[in-house]
Scaffold this motif. Structure first.
Motif, PDB file in Angstrom:
ATOM      1  N   GLU A  54      11.437  23.314 -29.972  1.00  0.00           N
ATOM      2  CA  GLU A  54      11.927  22.915 -31.127  1.00  0.00           C
ATOM      3  C   GLU A  54      13.065  22.322 -30.964  1.00  0.00           C
ATOM      4  N   LEU A  55      14.203  23.362 -30.638  1.00  0.00           N
ATOM      5  CA  LEU A  55      15.110  22.760 -30.065  1.00  0.00           C
ATOM      6  C   LEU A  55      15.646  21.754 -29.459  1.00  0.00           C
ATOM      7  N   TYR A  56      14.195  21.186 -27.815  1.00  0.00           N
ATOM      8  CA  TYR A  56      14.848  19.550 -28.299  1.00  0.00           C
ATOM      9  C   TYR A  56      14.628  18.589 -28.661  1.00  0.00           C
ATOM     10  N   TYR A  57      13.023  19.264 -30.671  1.00  0.00           N
ATOM     11  CA  TYR A  57      12.881  18.105 -30.941  1.00  0.00           C
ATOM     12  C   TYR A  57      14.274  18.040 -31.858  1.00  0.00           C
ATOM     13  N   LEU A  58      14.592  18.785 -32.487  1.00  0.00           N
ATOM     14  CA  LEU A  58      15.539  18.712 -33.684  1.00  0.00           C
ATOM     15  C   LEU A  58      16.439  17.628 -33.108  1.00  0.00           C
ATOM     16  N   LEU A  59      17.302  17.914 -32.311  1.00  0.00           N
ATOM     17  CA  LEU A  59      18.564  17.648 -31.236  1.00  0.00           C
ATOM     18  C   LEU A  59      17.809  16.624 -30.529  1.00  0.00           C
ATOM     19  N   GLY A  60      16.266  15.870 -31.041  1.00  0.00           N
ATOM     20  CA  GLY A  60      16.378  14.689 -30.226  1.00  0.00           C
ATOM     21  C   GLY A  60      16.405  14.454 -28.657  1.00  0.00           C
ATOM     22  N   LEU A  61      15.754  16.172 -28.023  1.00  0.00           N
ATOM     23  CA  LEU A  61      15.923  15.705 -27.240  1.00  0.00           C
ATOM     24  C   LEU A  61      15.084  15.711 -25.617  1.00  0.00           C
ATOM     25  N   LYS A  62      15.039  14.936 -24.086  1.00  0.00           N
ATOM     26  CA  LYS A  62      14.057  15.123 -23.695  1.00  0.00           C
ATOM     27  C   LYS A  62      13.753  16.292 -23.157  1.00  0.00           C
ATOM     28  N   PHE A  63      12.360  16.505 -23.224  1.00  0.00           N
ATOM     29  CA  PHE A  63      12.021  18.232 -22.580  1.00  0.00           C
ATOM     30  C   PHE A  63      12.407  18.315 -21.180  1.00  0.00           C
TER      31      PHE A  63
END
Length: 224
Positions: A54-63
């Motif tokens: 979810e942190l990756y998603y909220l910040l728009g970062l690649k997994f």
């Protein structure tokens, strides 16, 4: 269909309501305006539950971590992270149990076997493929560890303390920051034995932890 997958479907439908869309957009705009993308866009987040994804998603970062949409016993998470490179170099076996994918890694080369649950997945081959892809992206110079106090012993705290990491946090129900600087009390669970469900969903469409913890300041290195 297991309970986690059913909840996913219900919550996905619920978050399409106008007030959820507004809250989520507002929150993402705020956190993305504060996050240090120039230095931290390549962090590898390892969390003991699904808030890492979810942190990756909220910040728009690649997994850049294989621990996405997972759950792992907190002491086994410490075991895994204590020998991270060794574990991630091992093949993972994945099978279906109780309507969810369950992975097992280690058990050879002197490594204890660690079980990783994928409660949001039923396609074992897809889980194995994504695991392998994401392991290749791990940045061992910028490992971020997120754990909590459920079922931990004093020796577990000491083992967690010994793990080198770029950022490290452990959520607790009581204030233990005086003993371990990486501990961060979630005030909502003060007086309880362990932290409660900080990775649950709120009625505004956001996850509970977004209101309990300033994760951007933590990731930026400003504070817990």
């Amino acid at each position: 269909m297991n309970n986690a997958i059913l909840q996913d479907k219900v919550f996905k439908f619920y978050t399409k309501l106008p007030h959820c869309i507004v809250c989520r957009k507002r929150h993402m705009k705020n956190v993305r305006s504060r996050f240090n993308y120039s230095d931290l866009s390549d962090i590898s987040i390892f969390a003991a539950n699904c808030i890492g994804g979810e942190l990756y998603y909220l910040l728009g970062l690649k997994f850049s971590s294989p621990l996405i949409n997972i759950s792992i016993d907190r002491n086994q998470f410490i075991t895994l992270c204590s020998n991270l490179k060794e574990y991630l170099s091992q093949p993972i076996s994945v099978s279906l149990h109780n309507g969810m994918c369950v992975g097992k890694i280690g058990g050879g080369s002197g490594l204890k076997e660690v079980e990783i649950r994928f409660p949001h997945d039923t396609d074992c081959e897809s889980v194995k493929k994504k695991w392998a892809e994401r392991c290749k992206r791990v940045n061992y110079e910028k490992i971020v560890l997120i754990n909590d106090d459920k079922g931990l012993t004093v020796s577990d705290y000491e083992a967690y303390k010994a793990i080198p990491a770029f950022r490290k946090i452990l959520f607790t129900a009581k204030d233990m920051s005086g003993e371990y600087e990486f501990c961060h009390q979630l005030a909502e669970y003060d007086g309880q034995t362990y932290t409660g469900s900080y990775n649950g969903k709120s009625l505004d469409g956001l996850w509970k932890f977004t209101k309990m913890w300033d994760y951007v300041s933590f990731l930026n290195g400003d504070t817990h």
